[in-house]
Design an enzyme around this catalytic site. Structure first.
Site, short mmCIF file in Angstrom:
data_model
loop_
_atom_site.label_atom_id
_atom_site.label_comp_id
_atom_site.label_asym_id
_atom_site.label_seq_id
_atom_site.Cartn_x
_atom_site.Cartn_y
_atom_site.Cartn_z
N HIS A 61 0.86 -1.19 0.00
CA HIS A 61 0.00 0.00 0.00
C HIS A 61 0.89 1.24 0.00
O HIS A 61 2.11 1.14 0.20
CB HIS A 61 -0.94 0.00 1.21
CG HIS A 61 -0.24 0.13 2.53
ND1 HIS A 61 0.46 -0.91 3.09
CD2 HIS A 61 -0.13 1.17 3.41
CE1 HIS A 61 0.98 -0.52 4.25
NE2 HIS A 61 0.64 0.75 4.46
N ASP A 65 6.05 4.66 4.70
CA ASP A 65 6.99 3.71 5.28
C ASP A 65 7.06 2.40 4.51
O ASP A 65 7.93 1.57 4.79
CB ASP A 65 6.66 3.44 6.76
CG ASP A 65 5.24 2.96 6.99
OD1 ASP A 65 4.35 3.35 6.22
OD2 ASP A 65 5.02 2.21 7.97
N HIS A 66 6.21 2.24 3.50
CA HIS A 66 6.21 1.00 2.72
C HIS A 66 6.71 1.17 1.28
O HIS A 66 6.90 0.17 0.59
CB HIS A 66 4.81 0.38 2.70
CG HIS A 66 4.39 -0.15 4.03
ND1 HIS A 66 4.39 -1.48 4.35
CD2 HIS A 66 3.97 0.50 5.15
CE1 HIS A 66 3.98 -1.64 5.60
NE2 HIS A 66 3.72 -0.45 6.11
#
Length: 314
Positions: A61, A65-66
């Site tokens: 997603h 932070d991803h």
């Protein structure tokens, strides 16, 4: 053999002891990335994993932070004169976000980047498949399954003797073609091998609150990497995240062999979190680990082991 590298195990923001999410699977020389938070390229360098061996990045997603490590990965690949294409997979809006990243500076990669927006689907790649499934995080978000194809059973020596077969090119032909004619007889692969061996199944949830689809896609997984941001529901508030107990409950009901808890909130130290988390898992009868950055789980010959790359170098 399959290795799972925990390059980043924290959530929301980096801390001195842990980076944001990035999981690398190394399988038959290929490295597959699941999420790439900021600093992923540095984590890969520390783990001695070459970004040039990464052909596929699967993003769960688009919270920073991803995925904010993608631009640095692409620029590093370009500096190293990458020629082969890179494939980036993710939920709805993946194309838009990747385009925005590539347009954010004076930079154009010298290799092709193919973007794939996924719903719930099944992708086939040689000896393995990747399944995507929807999770609950308040925005478009996916979890992923790495599923190794089932392998043939081992050759049975007594059956080989019975049919007059010996190790060598003839067995290679039998394995490739599934059957051969030998001494006037048709011999099938299943005539001289034991039961087929189940391929490995690794599940990665990304960020999610508890949902039945995680349980459904995790059935009898060898490893479930489940977010467990909080130790108790009171800390969670209204966020779309899971607690340790909820992750354990999913693993227990799905009959998962090993649960890895990750994405813990930065408010918890590792020592405090792991002590409480493992107590909860033990009380529910779930075999679990709490990986640190640079921990590696290796699956080989039906067993697994956990080690830490930095400790090995001390």
């Amino acid at each position: 053999m399959l290795e799972v590298f925990f390059l980043g195990t924290g959530g929301i923001m980096p801390t001195r002891e842990r980076n944001v999410p990035a999981i690398a699977l190394r399988y038959k020389g290929e490295i597959i990335l699941f999420d790439a938070g900021e600093g992923t390229i540095r984590q890969m360098n520390t783990a001695k994993l070459s970004p040039m061996k990464v052909d596929k990045i699967f993003i769960t997603h688009f919270h920073g932070d991803h995925y904010l490590g993608i631009p640095a990965l692409i620029q590093t690949m370009n500096l190293w004169d990458r020629q082969k294409p890179l494939h980036i997979y993710g939920p709805k809006y993946t194309f838009q976000f990747v385009q925005n990243l590539l347009n954010s500076g004076f930079f154009r990669p010298g290799f092709d980047i193919h973007v794939h927006e996924l719903g719930e689907t099944r992708l086939k790649f040689g000896d393995y498949e990747i399944w995507s499934f929807k999770v609950e995080h308040g925005i478009p978000a996916l979890g992923y399954v790495f599923k190794e194809k089932d392998r043939r059973g081992k050759f049975l020596k007594e059956k080989l003797r019975e049919y007059g077969l010996e190790e060598g090119p003839i067995l290679g032909k039998l394995e490739r073609e599934g059957k051969i004619e030998w001494n006037g007889r048709i011999i099938r692969l299943e005539d001289v091998t034991g039961p087929r061996r189940k391929g490995l199944k690794i599940v990665y949830t990304g960020d999610t609150e508890p949902c039945e689809r995680v349980k459904l896609f995790s059935e009898r997984a060898d490893l479930l990497i489940h977010e467990a941001t909080y130790l108790n529901p009171g800390d969670r508030g209204d966020s779309y995240h899971s607690t340790v107990e909820e992750a354990c409950d999913t693993a227990r009901r799905a009959k998962v062999k090993l649960l890895a808890l990750f994405h813990r909130a930065f408010r918890y130290s590792y020592e405090d979190y792991v002590e409480e988390a493992l107590k909860i898992c033990e009380s529910l009868g779930v075999r679990a680990v709490v990986p640190r950055d640079f921990d590696v789980i290796t699956f080989k010959s039906g067993t697994w082991e956990l080690r830490n790359l930095l400790e090995e170098r001390e």
